[in-house]
Design an enzyme around this catalytic site. Sequence first.
Site, short mmCIF file in Angstrom:
data_model
loop_
_atom_site.label_atom_id
_atom_site.label_comp_id
_atom_site.label_asym_id
_atom_site.label_seq_id
_atom_site.Cartn_x
_atom_site.Cartn_y
_atom_site.Cartn_z
N LYS A 86 39.69 42.94 134.58
CA LYS A 86 38.81 43.65 133.67
C LYS A 86 39.32 43.51 132.25
O LYS A 86 40.53 43.56 132.00
CB LYS A 86 38.75 45.13 134.07
CG LYS A 86 37.82 45.99 133.23
CD LYS A 86 37.79 47.42 133.78
CE LYS A 86 36.93 48.34 132.95
NZ LYS A 86 36.88 49.71 133.50
N SER A 161 32.60 51.61 134.24
CA SER A 161 32.64 50.54 133.26
C SER A 161 33.16 49.22 133.79
O SER A 161 33.17 48.20 133.07
CB SER A 161 33.48 50.97 132.06
OG SER A 161 34.83 51.21 132.45
N SER A 185 34.95 54.65 137.09
CA SER A 185 34.66 53.25 136.79
C SER A 185 35.12 52.25 137.85
O SER A 185 34.86 51.06 137.72
CB SER A 185 35.28 52.87 135.44
OG SER A 185 34.66 53.59 134.41
#
Length: 497
Positions: A86, A161, A185
Amino acid sequence: MTHSPIDPFTPAVELAAAIRRKEVSPVEVADCYLRRMDGLDPRLNAFCHRADADVRKAAAAAADAVTRASSPDDLPPFHGVPLPVKDFLDVAGWPTTYGSAGADRTPAAASDQVVRRFVDAGFVPLGKTTTSEFGSLPFSESEALGISRNPWDPGRTPGGSSSGAGAAVAAGMAPLAHAEDGGGSIRIPASCNGLVGLKPTRGLVARAAVVVEGLAASGVLTRTVADTAAALDVLVRHDPAAWWSPPTPRGSFAEAAGKDAPAGLRVGVLTDSPVAGIPVDPACTAAVELTLRALEAAGHRIVDARLPLPATDELVGSFTTLWNVGGAGVPLADPDRIEPHNRALREAARSIDSWAYAEAVTRTQHLSRRVVEGFLPRFDLLVTPTMACLPPTVGAWRAGTGDDPLAALRNSYPMGVFTSLFNVTGQPAISLPVHHDPATGLPVGVQLVGAPWREDLLLQVARLLERALPWSGRRPPVGLGLDLDLDLGHDLGLGLG
């Protein structure tokens, strides 16, 4: 040597075993996923940074190490398995944007501690995945990185996210992916994309610095409980330089996940939103009901006790005071390019003096204590919906933001209302893809919450549900409007022997 075709949906632990047995080369594995990215990512936008030459170089080095190894046991557990990161964590030589057009894009000089643990375990970094700016929304639709889409329905969000991580794994562009969870997330994209996502206990996975007062935790998104457990074994290492870092566990999470859960667990249920006034979609309640029936059939006991929840104003006020500082510490080259909702969060944070902020942190800790002290004598396990809604349509977060940028957060409440509470309490929580909504065909997750440091129990119960309500054969629509079957047919359909 003739190798079997690679099924891109093969679990990571099985890919690693096939590499150790020399049934497939790390180079072939990397090429399989890079081709998948070529075919699918223009539509899904899961990756924000590709470095294919670096990936192939690392895969070639991994292949050479397999050849030179005197025994398969000499290789690390995930040797040669690709894993995207990420875009929150530094990877040496790659930029880190935090999803922001204002970020400093100077390539990182060194990799984050979490990334180093992945690499030490044999993973090959497979590019970087999209995120919302500073991770403040469960949608990745930013000026910097564009719109990320759900493989089950590209008109909907993959959640966030860790949006790109979820889309990449669900679409078979990666066998698993790194993710981070500060308010849901990991678990939100797990629910949106039909994946397994575990948020560990606060502090269990140490990072370079404690993020957002410990609300945030590192983990992975996978398709199987076994992959989640094995990856947790990689991530959980005592870090003597960290502010919060427990000793490395004596036992293995992978071994724990292979054992049966203790008999007669006390199972609590929470299906009403912890924040008043937010309705819960019937499909999300149906996921809970399926789970409870499976647990009762396995001999566990549903208890008629309620988790003592704080009042809505107290919970929202406590969480948002900490959430407002989520972008603090991010190196920025152009602060004027921060998106409106994050500018509003910064302004809200700066309106609170340090004394008031410290008092808010203390209040949050007391709130957390009340909830956990209420949990421990009542339950071994709590079952909730992961989200209060199905994956929203792309752009749903924008309603009303022209007048009030903070409407973006309020519009996101149905996605995070069940998950964020357990970022505050720090308890471990896992989302499992137990259900599909018959009306839309979309995956629906259920959340299991355990006592602090009881990841072992969560994984055991998750494995029970994986057997009772199997999800591994579910796949999103192949192609997504592309002629994928013709372009990549040699990568589809056959598993590794």
